[in-house]
Motif scaffolding. Sequence first.
Motif, short mmCIF file in Angstrom:
data_model
loop_
_atom_site.label_atom_id
_atom_site.label_comp_id
_atom_site.label_asym_id
_atom_site.label_seq_id
_atom_site.Cartn_x
_atom_site.Cartn_y
_atom_site.Cartn_z
N GLY A 88 59.19 42.59 49.62
CA GLY A 88 57.76 42.42 49.84
C GLY A 88 57.22 41.13 49.28
O GLY A 88 57.97 40.18 49.03
N ARG A 89 55.90 41.11 49.10
CA ARG A 89 55.20 39.94 48.58
C ARG A 89 54.13 40.41 47.61
O ARG A 89 53.51 41.44 47.80
CB ARG A 89 54.53 39.17 49.71
N ILE A 90 53.91 39.59 46.60
CA ILE A 90 52.81 39.77 45.67
C ILE A 90 51.83 38.65 45.99
O ILE A 90 52.22 37.49 46.04
CB ILE A 90 53.28 39.63 44.21
N LYS A 91 50.58 39.00 46.22
CA LYS A 91 49.57 37.99 46.53
C LYS A 91 48.49 38.00 45.48
O LYS A 91 47.92 39.04 45.17
CB LYS A 91 48.97 38.24 47.91
N ASP A 92 48.21 36.82 44.92
CA ASP A 92 47.14 36.66 43.95
C ASP A 92 45.83 36.65 44.74
O ASP A 92 45.61 35.79 45.58
CB ASP A 92 47.32 35.35 43.18
N ALA A 93 44.96 37.61 44.48
CA ALA A 93 43.72 37.74 45.24
C ALA A 93 42.78 36.56 45.04
O ALA A 93 42.00 36.21 45.92
CB ALA A 93 43.01 39.04 44.88
N LYS A 94 42.85 35.91 43.88
CA LYS A 94 41.94 34.80 43.59
C LYS A 94 42.39 33.51 44.25
O LYS A 94 41.59 32.80 44.85
CB LYS A 94 41.85 34.61 42.08
N THR A 95 43.68 33.20 44.16
CA THR A 95 44.18 31.91 44.66
C THR A 95 44.84 32.00 46.03
O THR A 95 45.01 30.99 46.69
CB THR A 95 45.21 31.32 43.69
N GLY A 96 45.25 33.19 46.41
CA GLY A 96 45.95 33.35 47.68
C GLY A 96 47.44 33.03 47.60
O GLY A 96 48.15 33.13 48.58
N THR A 97 47.92 32.67 46.41
CA THR A 97 49.33 32.35 46.21
C THR A 97 50.17 33.60 46.41
O THR A 97 49.82 34.67 45.93
CB THR A 97 49.57 31.81 44.79
N GLU A 98 51.27 33.45 47.15
CA GLU A 98 52.16 34.58 47.39
C GLU A 98 53.49 34.37 46.70
O GLU A 98 53.99 33.25 46.62
CB GLU A 98 52.38 34.77 48.88
N HIS A 99 54.06 35.45 46.18
CA HIS A 99 55.35 35.44 45.51
C HIS A 99 56.24 36.47 46.20
O HIS A 99 56.03 37.66 46.02
CB HIS A 99 55.19 35.80 44.03
N PRO A 100 57.21 36.03 47.00
CA PRO A 100 58.09 36.99 47.66
C PRO A 100 59.09 37.59 46.68
O PRO A 100 59.43 36.98 45.67
CB PRO A 100 58.81 36.15 48.72
N PHE A 101 59.54 38.81 46.95
CA PHE A 101 60.61 39.42 46.17
C PHE A 101 61.50 40.21 47.12
O PHE A 101 61.06 40.64 48.18
CB PHE A 101 60.06 40.29 45.04
N SER A 102 62.75 40.36 46.73
CA SER A 102 63.70 41.02 47.61
C SER A 102 64.28 42.29 47.01
O SER A 102 65.21 42.87 47.57
CB SER A 102 64.82 40.06 47.99
N ALA A 103 63.75 42.72 45.88
CA ALA A 103 64.20 43.97 45.26
C ALA A 103 63.08 44.49 44.38
O ALA A 103 62.30 43.72 43.82
CB ALA A 103 65.46 43.73 44.43
N ILE A 104 63.00 45.79 44.25
CA ILE A 104 61.94 46.39 43.44
C ILE A 104 62.04 45.92 41.99
O ILE A 104 61.03 45.76 41.32
CB ILE A 104 62.01 47.93 43.58
N PRO B 282 39.12 46.69 38.66
CA PRO B 282 39.45 45.95 37.42
C PRO B 282 38.19 45.35 36.81
O PRO B 282 37.20 45.12 37.50
CB PRO B 282 40.41 44.87 37.90
N PRO B 283 38.24 45.07 35.52
CA PRO B 283 37.10 44.41 34.88
C PRO B 283 36.85 43.04 35.51
O PRO B 283 37.78 42.42 36.04
CB PRO B 283 37.55 44.26 33.42
N PRO B 284 35.63 42.55 35.45
CA PRO B 284 35.34 41.22 36.00
C PRO B 284 36.24 40.16 35.38
O PRO B 284 36.59 40.23 34.20
CB PRO B 284 33.88 40.98 35.61
N LYS B 285 36.64 39.22 36.18
CA LYS B 285 37.46 38.06 35.79
C LYS B 285 38.90 38.41 35.41
O LYS B 285 39.62 37.57 34.92
CB LYS B 285 36.80 37.26 34.67
N SER B 286 39.32 39.64 35.62
CA SER B 286 40.73 39.96 35.36
C SER B 286 41.53 39.67 36.63
O SER B 286 40.99 39.71 37.74
CB SER B 286 40.88 41.41 34.94
N PRO B 287 42.81 39.35 36.50
CA PRO B 287 43.60 39.04 37.69
C PRO B 287 43.78 40.27 38.57
O PRO B 287 43.89 41.39 38.08
CB PRO B 287 44.93 38.57 37.11
N VAL B 288 43.79 40.03 39.87
CA VAL B 288 43.99 41.09 40.85
C VAL B 288 45.12 40.64 41.77
O VAL B 288 45.11 39.52 42.29
CB VAL B 288 42.71 41.35 41.66
N TYR B 289 46.10 41.53 41.97
CA TYR B 289 47.24 41.22 42.83
C TYR B 289 47.35 42.28 43.91
O TYR B 289 47.19 43.47 43.64
CB TYR B 289 48.54 41.18 42.02
#
Length: 64
Positions: free
Chosen positions: A32-48, A11-18
């Motif tokens: 699964g889980r979505i993890k913000d690479a910059k902050t380490g915050t995780e967002h669980p989900f239970s369906a696609i 990704p381009p510099p300074k763009s969000p990465v998950y």
Amino acid sequence: MAQDPIHRNLPPPKSPVYLVLLWRDEAGRWEGRIKDAKTGTEHPFSAIEELLSWLEKHTQRRLA
């Protein structure tokens, strides 16, 4: 002999990465889980559908 640099689809510099982690639950549905690479915050989900909704919402917010 010098090697050519490897082209990577980064990704381009300074763009969000998950990081998205997916696995199947006991019933065979995706969760699964979505993890913000910059902050380490995780967002669980239970369906696609939740994953797709979260990604769409964050894409729209970034473009606004």
